[in-house]
Design a protein around this motif. Sequence first.
Motif, short mmCIF file in Angstrom:
data_model
loop_
_atom_site.label_atom_id
_atom_site.label_comp_id
_atom_site.label_asym_id
_atom_site.label_seq_id
_atom_site.Cartn_x
_atom_site.Cartn_y
_atom_site.Cartn_z
N GLU A 76 0.81 -1.22 0.00
CA GLU A 76 0.00 0.00 0.00
C GLU A 76 0.85 1.28 0.00
O GLU A 76 0.44 2.30 -0.57
N GLY A 77 2.03 1.25 0.60
CA GLY A 77 2.89 2.43 0.61
C GLY A 77 3.35 2.77 -0.81
O GLY A 77 3.38 3.95 -1.21
N LEU A 78 3.70 1.74 -1.57
CA LEU A 78 4.09 1.94 -2.98
C LEU A 78 2.93 2.56 -3.76
O LEU A 78 3.12 3.45 -4.58
N VAL A 79 1.72 2.11 -3.48
CA VAL A 79 0.55 2.62 -4.20
C VAL A 79 0.30 4.09 -3.82
O VAL A 79 -0.05 4.91 -4.68
N ARG A 80 0.51 4.41 -2.54
CA ARG A 80 0.33 5.83 -2.14
C ARG A 80 1.29 6.72 -2.93
O ARG A 80 0.93 7.79 -3.40
N ARG A 81 2.52 6.27 -3.10
CA ARG A 81 3.50 7.05 -3.89
C ARG A 81 3.07 7.08 -5.36
O ARG A 81 3.17 8.12 -6.02
N ALA A 82 2.57 5.97 -5.85
CA ALA A 82 2.10 5.93 -7.25
C ALA A 82 0.96 6.94 -7.45
O ALA A 82 0.88 7.61 -8.49
N GLU A 84 0.53 9.75 -5.91
CA GLU A 84 1.13 11.10 -5.99
C GLU A 84 1.68 11.36 -7.39
O GLU A 84 1.44 12.40 -8.00
N ILE A 85 2.43 10.39 -7.91
CA ILE A 85 3.06 10.57 -9.22
C ILE A 85 2.01 10.63 -10.33
O ILE A 85 2.09 11.45 -11.25
N ALA A 86 1.01 9.77 -10.22
CA ALA A 86 0.02 9.66 -11.30
C ALA A 86 -0.81 10.92 -11.47
O ALA A 86 -1.47 11.10 -12.50
N ALA A 87 -0.76 11.81 -10.50
CA ALA A 87 -1.53 13.06 -10.60
C ALA A 87 -1.12 13.86 -11.84
O ALA A 87 -1.94 14.59 -12.41
N SER A 88 0.15 13.70 -12.27
CA SER A 88 0.60 14.51 -13.40
C SER A 88 0.91 13.66 -14.63
O SER A 88 1.76 14.02 -15.44
N ARG A 104 -6.51 -0.73 -10.39
CA ARG A 104 -7.89 -0.35 -9.98
C ARG A 104 -7.84 0.87 -9.03
O ARG A 104 -8.62 1.82 -9.21
N VAL A 105 -6.94 0.83 -8.07
CA VAL A 105 -6.84 1.95 -7.12
C VAL A 105 -6.47 3.23 -7.88
O VAL A 105 -7.05 4.30 -7.66
N LEU A 106 -5.52 3.11 -8.81
CA LEU A 106 -5.08 4.30 -9.55
C LEU A 106 -6.19 4.82 -10.47
O LEU A 106 -6.37 6.03 -10.61
N SER A 107 -6.95 3.90 -11.07
CA SER A 107 -7.98 4.43 -11.98
C SER A 107 -9.15 5.03 -11.21
O SER A 107 -9.79 5.96 -11.71
N LEU A 108 -9.38 4.55 -9.98
CA LEU A 108 -10.41 5.21 -9.17
C LEU A 108 -9.93 6.59 -8.72
O LEU A 108 -10.72 7.54 -8.63
N ALA A 109 -8.62 6.70 -8.44
CA ALA A 109 -8.08 8.00 -8.01
C ALA A 109 -8.11 9.01 -9.17
O ALA A 109 -8.32 10.22 -8.94
N TYR A 110 -7.91 8.51 -10.41
CA TYR A 110 -7.84 9.41 -11.57
C TYR A 110 -8.71 8.87 -12.71
O TYR A 110 -8.20 8.29 -13.68
N ILE A 152 4.16 6.35 -21.91
CA ILE A 152 3.78 6.03 -20.52
C ILE A 152 4.53 6.95 -19.55
O ILE A 152 5.73 7.17 -19.67
N GLY A 153 3.77 7.49 -18.59
CA GLY A 153 4.38 8.39 -17.60
C GLY A 153 4.77 7.69 -16.32
O GLY A 153 5.65 8.15 -15.59
N LEU A 154 4.09 6.57 -16.03
CA LEU A 154 4.41 5.82 -14.81
C LEU A 154 4.26 4.32 -15.07
O LEU A 154 3.19 3.86 -15.50
N VAL A 155 5.33 3.59 -14.79
CA VAL A 155 5.29 2.13 -14.76
C VAL A 155 5.35 1.74 -13.29
O VAL A 155 6.29 2.12 -12.59
N VAL A 156 4.34 1.01 -12.83
CA VAL A 156 4.35 0.55 -11.44
C VAL A 156 4.31 -0.97 -11.48
O VAL A 156 3.66 -1.55 -12.36
N SER A 157 5.05 -1.61 -10.57
CA SER A 157 5.08 -3.07 -10.65
C SER A 157 5.43 -3.71 -9.31
O SER A 157 6.30 -3.24 -8.58
#
Length: 259
Positions: A76-82, A84-88, A104-110, A152-157
């Motif tokens: 979850e900590g990695l996702v919180r940082r993701a 922040e980054i995904a905002a831009s 899923r978490v990122l697409s709900l956030a944005y 792609i602006g962010l690769v998360v894995s």
Amino acid sequence: MQFKDLADLLAGQGFVAAEDEAQELIAACASPSDLASMVSRRLAGEPLAWITGKVRFCDIEIRILPQVYVPRWQTEGLVRRAIEIAASVNLVADICTGSGAIARVLSLAYPNSHVVGCDSDANAIECAGLNGVEVYQGHLMEALPGSFHGRIGLVVSVPPYVPADHLRFLPSGTADYESVGAYCGGEDGLDFAKEIISQSTRFLIPGGKVLMELGHGQADALAEFAMSEGFRCEGELLDDEGDLRGIELTFRSSATKSG
Ligand SMILES: C[S@@+](CC[C@H](N)C(=O)[O-])C[C@H]1O[C@@H](n2cnc3c(N)ncnc32)[C@H](O)[C@@H]1O
């Protein structure tokens, strides 16, 4: 079976979150005989989320199909940082997406961003689809459309990153039920992590980021490899106890690759 009897039974068998698990099992069962069968599966060590079909991750409910890796709170900590980054960022890719939890978490956030996932496993692909993720099947980033190159602006894995000779230390529920393919990252655990970094150079915009979960002792070797591929290492992601949970890299450009 009543709640208290079930909680006592689970506690007596060493389940640390016995009351929570009893509540989840009772809520998920369709009948007393269904509950009995769910309880016996759980007592045999099967992951709770495979039995109830869901798990909470980053405060949202994620559907989980049997055989699919269950997302962990440690991510979850990695996702919180993701987040922040995904905002831009316009296009985000979650590589080795499993259930699609991170995507899923990122697409709900944005909701206006384009967030995709990919995985090689057919069960994971089906599960991520159930979670509403646009998902591609194949080996790491080879699964992604060529039209994503340079966009792609962010690769998360969270790739498989457990070194082969550490697999024997995995908890028994994990080792007995979950696929070794979701965990084993080769001899030093970094086979997939390195390949994702190399593949990312084709897909990232200059200044794009890679956020990746790692294990103890893996950050230095991966940072050194990433620098040779044209990345700057922004630092390690640590949890509240100071344990390494991941690494953050920024892509400068392929032209800055060393060696
Ligand atoms: C540790 S799990 C992480 C799943 C998810 N990101 C999460 O955090 O819940 C690793 C995932 O990598 C997938 N995987 C293993 N080998 C792969 C490959 N060659 N290409 C793509 N995905 C792969 C597995 O199917 C599994 O879903």
